[in-house]
Design a protein around this motif. Sequence first.
Motif, PDB file in Angstrom:
ATOM      1  N   ASP A  34       0.821  -1.221   0.000  1.00  0.00           N
ATOM      2  CA  ASP A  34       0.000   0.000   0.000  1.00  0.00           C
ATOM      3  C   ASP A  34       0.852   1.267   0.000  1.00  0.00           C
ATOM      4  N   ALA A  35       2.018   1.228   0.621  1.00  0.00           N
ATOM      5  CA  ALA A  35       2.885   2.406   0.667  1.00  0.00           C
ATOM      6  C   ALA A  35       3.469   2.737  -0.706  1.00  0.00           C
ATOM      7  N   LEU A  36       3.471   1.780  -1.627  1.00  0.00           N
ATOM      8  CA  LEU A  36       4.007   2.001  -2.971  1.00  0.00           C
ATOM      9  C   LEU A  36       2.999   2.638  -3.913  1.00  0.00           C
ATOM     10  N   LEU A  37       1.736   2.607  -3.545  1.00  0.00           N
ATOM     11  CA  LEU A  37       0.684   3.101  -4.424  1.00  0.00           C
ATOM     12  C   LEU A  37       0.608   4.620  -4.388  1.00  0.00           C
ATOM     13  N   PRO A  38       0.139   5.224  -5.477  1.00  0.00           N
ATOM     14  CA  PRO A  38       0.097   6.689  -5.542  1.00  0.00           C
ATOM     15  C   PRO A  38      -1.007   7.270  -4.665  1.00  0.00           C
ATOM     16  N   VAL A  39      -0.893   8.547  -4.407  1.00  0.00           N
ATOM     17  CA  VAL A  39      -1.933   9.281  -3.691  1.00  0.00           C
ATOM     18  C   VAL A  39      -3.165   9.341  -4.591  1.00  0.00           C
ATOM     19  N   LEU A  40      -4.309   9.064  -4.020  1.00  0.00           N
ATOM     20  CA  LEU A  40      -5.567   9.164  -4.748  1.00  0.00           C
ATOM     21  C   LEU A  40      -6.268  10.460  -4.376  1.00  0.00           C
ATOM     22  N   LEU A  41      -6.880  11.092  -5.338  1.00  0.00           N
ATOM     23  CA  LEU A  41      -7.842  12.144  -5.063  1.00  0.00           C
ATOM     24  C   LEU A  41      -9.195  11.505  -5.321  1.00  0.00           C
ATOM     25  N   VAL A  42     -10.128  11.695  -4.409  1.00  0.00           N
ATOM     26  CA  VAL A  42     -11.422  11.026  -4.502  1.00  0.00           C
ATOM     27  C   VAL A  42     -12.545  12.017  -4.259  1.00  0.00           C
ATOM     28  N   LEU A  72      -2.514  -0.722 -13.442  1.00  0.00           N
ATOM     29  CA  LEU A  72      -3.937  -0.453 -13.635  1.00  0.00           C
ATOM     30  C   LEU A  72      -4.795  -1.368 -12.763  1.00  0.00           C
ATOM     31  N   ALA A  73      -4.412  -2.639 -12.658  1.00  0.00           N
ATOM     32  CA  ALA A  73      -5.161  -3.573 -11.811  1.00  0.00           C
ATOM     33  C   ALA A  73      -5.084  -3.148 -10.343  1.00  0.00           C
ATOM     34  N   SER A  74      -3.925  -2.691  -9.904  1.00  0.00           N
ATOM     35  CA  SER A  74      -3.781  -2.229  -8.521  1.00  0.00           C
ATOM     36  C   SER A  74      -4.670  -1.024  -8.241  1.00  0.00           C
ATOM     37  N   ILE A  75      -4.701  -0.084  -9.166  1.00  0.00           N
ATOM     38  CA  ILE A  75      -5.548   1.101  -8.993  1.00  0.00           C
ATOM     39  C   ILE A  75      -7.015   0.682  -8.965  1.00  0.00           C
ATOM     40  N   GLY A  76      -7.426  -0.177  -9.889  1.00  0.00           N
ATOM     41  CA  GLY A  76      -8.813  -0.625  -9.925  1.00  0.00           C
ATOM     42  C   GLY A  76      -9.242  -1.314  -8.640  1.00  0.00           C
ATOM     43  N   GLU A  77      -8.410  -2.200  -8.140  1.00  0.00           N
ATOM     44  CA  GLU A  77      -8.756  -2.907  -6.907  1.00  0.00           C
ATOM     45  C   GLU A  77      -8.753  -1.950  -5.716  1.00  0.00           C
ATOM     46  N   LEU A  78      -7.854  -0.990  -5.726  1.00  0.00           N
ATOM     47  CA  LEU A  78      -7.757  -0.018  -4.644  1.00  0.00           C
ATOM     48  C   LEU A  78      -9.001   0.862  -4.550  1.00  0.00           C
ATOM     49  N   VAL A  79      -9.539   1.290  -5.679  1.00  0.00           N
ATOM     50  CA  VAL A  79     -10.668   2.226  -5.678  1.00  0.00           C
ATOM     51  C   VAL A  79     -12.030   1.535  -5.641  1.00  0.00           C
ATOM     52  N   LEU A  80     -12.047   0.228  -5.738  1.00  0.00           N
ATOM     53  CA  LEU A  80     -13.301  -0.520  -5.828  1.00  0.00           C
ATOM     54  C   LEU A  80     -14.274  -0.193  -4.700  1.00  0.00           C
ATOM     55  N   PHE A  81     -13.773   0.027  -3.504  1.00  0.00           N
ATOM     56  CA  PHE A  81     -14.647   0.240  -2.346  1.00  0.00           C
ATOM     57  C   PHE A  81     -15.140   1.685  -2.201  1.00  0.00           C
ATOM     58  N   LEU A  82     -14.691   2.597  -3.048  1.00  0.00           N
ATOM     59  CA  LEU A  82     -15.009   4.017  -2.863  1.00  0.00           C
ATOM     60  C   LEU A  82     -16.500   4.349  -2.815  1.00  0.00           C
TER      61      LEU A  82
END
Length: 155
Positions: A34-42, A72-82
Motif C-alpha cells: 500500500d505504501a508504494l501506491l500513488p496518492v488518490l484524489l477522490v 492499472l489492476a492495482s488502482i482498480g482494486e484499490l478504488v473498488l470500495f469508494l
Amino acid sequence: MQAHSPAELPPAEQPDLAEQGWRRMHPEGLTGYDALLPVLLVRPGDPGRAEARVETGSHSLNVLGGFHGGYLASIGELVLFLPLFLHGKVSSQGAITVDFTIQFMAGGGAGSPLLVSIELLHETGRMAFLRGVMEQDGRRVAAFTGTMRKLGAAR
C-alpha cells in the motif's frame, strides 16, 4: 493504521481541484505494498457512485512506455470500495475484495491523470457488487468489476 471516515479526508492540495470537491486519500503510516501506491484524489458522485483521480508518471509504465497492466489492476482494486466508503457505508478499512476482473481496452501513458468512475451495482447486508471505468484524456483505458465483502459499518 487507523480507519478513516470520508469527513476526515483532507482537501486536494491544488486549490482548483479542492474547489471541485476532490479530497486526498492516502493515510499516514501505510506500510507494505500500500505504501508504494500513488496518492488518490477522490470524491463522491451521485448515490452509489464515486470518482478517483490518479496522477501518472514513470512509476506507472511498462518497458514499452504504456501503462503497466499490474499498475492499472492495482488502482482498480484499490478504488473498488469508494462508493461504499464515500457514501458512509463502510470505514476506510471496512471491506475486502472477494473477486476482481479487469479488461484492458487501450494504451495510456504518463503525464495526464487517470480518471476512474466506480458504481455500486448491488448491495446486500455483507456483499457489494461494483464496476468501474478508467479513462485518460477522454479515452477509455480499462474497465473492471469486483465483489467486496463488507467488514463493518462506518463509524
